[in-house]
Design a protein around this motif. Structure first.
Motif, PDB file in Angstrom:
ATOM      1  N   SER A 287      -5.427   5.208   1.607  1.00 45.03           N
ATOM      2  CA  SER A 287      -6.261   4.019   1.678  1.00 45.03           C
ATOM      3  C   SER A 287      -7.020   4.028   2.996  1.00 45.03           C
ATOM      4  CB  SER A 287      -5.355   2.787   1.600  1.00 45.03           C
ATOM      5  OG  SER A 287      -6.015   1.667   2.124  1.00 45.03           O
TER       6      SER A 287
ATOM      7  N   ASP B   8      -8.353   0.878   3.823  1.00 43.15           N
ATOM      8  CA  ASP B   8      -8.474  -0.551   4.023  1.00 43.15           C
ATOM      9  C   ASP B   8      -7.419  -1.025   5.020  1.00 43.15           C
ATOM     10  OD1 ASP B   8      -9.061  -3.158   3.818  1.00 43.15           O
ATOM     11  OD2 ASP B   8      -8.068  -3.454   1.887  1.00 43.15           O
TER      12      ASP B   8
ATOM     13  N   VAL C  55       0.844  -1.197   0.000  1.00 40.86           N
ATOM     14  CA  VAL C  55       0.000   0.000   0.000  1.00 40.86           C
ATOM     15  C   VAL C  55       0.879   1.247   0.000  1.00 40.86           C
ATOM     16  CG1 VAL C  55      -1.777   1.260   1.263  1.00 40.86           C
ATOM     17  CG2 VAL C  55      -1.764  -1.225   1.282  1.00 40.86           C
TER      18      VAL C  55
END
Ligand code: HEM
Length: 489
Positions: free
Chosen positions: A311, A313, A307
């Protein structure tokens, strides 16, 4: 049945909800918030009746938007009865600056005390109404001309004009902002109402943001009402099972705070502590919990460096000791991303141990309440310094929406951001927004700890970087309720 009883099933009535609940208008870079008092109630109501307020049913990009919300003082001034006013929650009735204990809980002390606010203070510049205008680049002046009709000028006195800066997705310290938002279950898909006690999720019930729908407790949040006889034309929806009319349906509560940011002081302090610009940058990232670009520190670690972009998530389960993202980082305090039983995915074990009466492995996490009951929709915009408005420093017009100000905004501000006991930490408050004012017993709140695999790196005497300059709590009515208010005798 009382005001907590469910009144609707099916989708949220988007055509009756103000559009700001659905969108922060990232595609409308120009905006101004007009802070108003009511000069002439009849003219003010004439304007409210015809104002082109934007609903949330838009399908495609819109060129401009208008939103209107009122304080308890504003509702009283346009003639809402005391009986109806009494049905609003206590924090809304007393207002953001209306009571000393609330002021302390919010951390509005020292230089942030309401007595020195430029608007919304108890004695200085009270507020009745806010009109929020948004437009495409270059179109705000024309939009404002359309909105400000003769009845607007006759009805309102302009207290402050909050001009927002250029939208570039960054707050004034330089960090990507507006990234993490709860995702609202607009279609009220029953699956999302099943409470998953063990995993953090971003999706929340519509009733957490819009009044009149089921919330995360499976109940309908308390909301204001008027007696049936006060709505002879049946403008408002009826409560199920009794004769009250639902003034709150499809409305929300809006919180606005003007937060001045000491950008120079922030970077100077971090450079003096870190010894170099690079060290200052790293420390600032630890304080926020994300890199400047928005990349979350926790996600980079937990997803083995896959990543590298903003984000949402991620959670903090893989970093229980705050080695990657400090326990007291702004995003970790503002949304600990835990599930009902603290400890995230370790919670099954934690829950079992609790049932057996055994000590839990991470007692620290037990003081952090479940995140899903304390989410807010952030709609803030930054502002620049301006000689004209008297704002010598820029900052953030912090704007958020929620269905219960005490349980959502005030809880986050008080129990998570200001609290010196958050997550087992001591003597510290939020490194970005904390007031740093000592507690009543004199204990300090001005440290910040970066946990490491060895001895923690503790920074002492952190100055306050954010000062509150104004603020108020507003009721953002649904469009039917707005028409009802505009027609009050
Ligand atoms: C000048 C003051 C503030 C600054 C500079 C600031 C800055 C930021 C930044 C850079 C982020 C990370 C990016 C994002 O997710 O959008 C963030 C997230 C957040 N902030 Fe603030 N913030 C401020 C005040 C506040 C206040 C007063 C509250 C609430 C009372 C708040 C609540 C949040 C929340 C809920 C998040 C998202 C956390 C998550 O879900 O990961 N912030 N803020």
């Amino acid at each position: 049945m009382g005001p907590r009883s469910p009144v609707t099933t099916g989708k949220v009535e988007l055509e009756d909800v103000q559009g700001i609940v659905r969108s922060g208008y990232g595609t409308l870079p120009e905006a101004v918030f007009l802070i108003l008092t009511i000069a002439d109630p009849a003219s003010a109501k004439a304007w409210l009746a015809s104002a082109p307020v934007t609903n949330a049913a838009f399908q495609k990009q819109i060129p401009s938007a208008l939103h209107v919300a009122l304080t308890s003082g504003g509702l009283r001034r346009i003639g809402l009865s005391e009986e109806a006013l009494a049905s609003f929650p206590a924090e809304f009735k007393s207002g953001m600056s209306g009571d000393e204990s609330r002021t302390r809980r919010l951390g509005d002390l020292g230089p942030s005390a309401p007595q020195s606010w430029t608007w919304g203070g108890p004695e200085n510049a009270p507020v009745d109404v806010v009109a929020m205008l948004y437009a495409e680049a270059g179109a705000l002046v024309d939009w404002r001309r359309l909105v400000e009709t003769p009845s607007f000028f006759a009805g309102f006195h302009l207290v402050r004009e909050l001009r927002t800066g250029l939208m570039d997705g960054r707050e004034p310290f330089g960090f990507a902002d507006g990234l993490s938002q709860p995702s609202i279950d607009w279609i009220r898909d029953t699956r999302s109402q099943e409470n998953d006690e063990y995993h953090y999720r971003d999706r929340i019930a519509a009733g957490e943001m819009v009044l009149g729908y089921t919330n995360e407790y499976g109940l309908v949040t308390d909301r204001p009402f008027v007696p049936e006889q006060a709505d002879p034309h049946g403008v408002l929806r009826a409560f199920v099972g009794d004769d009250r009319r639902d003034l709150g349906a499809n409305g929300s509560y809006l919180v606005i705070r003007q937060l001045e940011q000491d950008v120079t002081g922030f970077w100077q302090f971090l450079e003096s502590v870190g010894g170099s610009r690079q060290a200052a940058e790293q420390l600032a990232e630890k304080m926020v919990g994300r890199a400047r670009s928005g990349t979350p520190l926790a996600a980079v670690e937990s997803k083995a460096s896959t990543v590298h972009e903003p984000s949402n998530d991620f959670d903090f389960d893989g970093d229980p000791d705050g080695i990657t993202c400090p326990l007291g980082a702004h995003i970790r305090r503002a949304n600990p991303r835990n599930a009902d039983i603290p400890g995230g995915t370790q919670s099954r074990l934690s829950g079992l141990l609790r049932q057996l009466g055994l000590p839990r492995p991470l007692p620290r996490t037990d003081v952090i309440a479940s995140a899903r009951f304390h989410r807010i929709l952030r709609r803030g915009r930054k502002y620049d310094p301006s000689q004209e408005t008297g704002d010598m420093s820029g900052g953030l017009y912090f704007v958020c929406l929620n269905a219960n100000i005490a349980r959502q905004f005030e809880f986050i501000q008080n129990a998570w951001l200001e609290s010196s006991k958050f997550g087992g930490l001591s003597s510290e408050s939020d490194p970005i927004v904390g007031s740093r004012v000592p507690l009543l017993d004199g204990s300090r709140t001005d440290s910040f700890t970066c946990q490491t695999n060895g001895a923690p790196n503790r920074i002492e005497s952190l100055p306050s970087f954010v000062t509150v300059r104004g603020g108020a709590y507003f009721f953002l009515p649904g469009l039917r309720a707005l028409q009802y208010l505009a027609a009050l005798p």
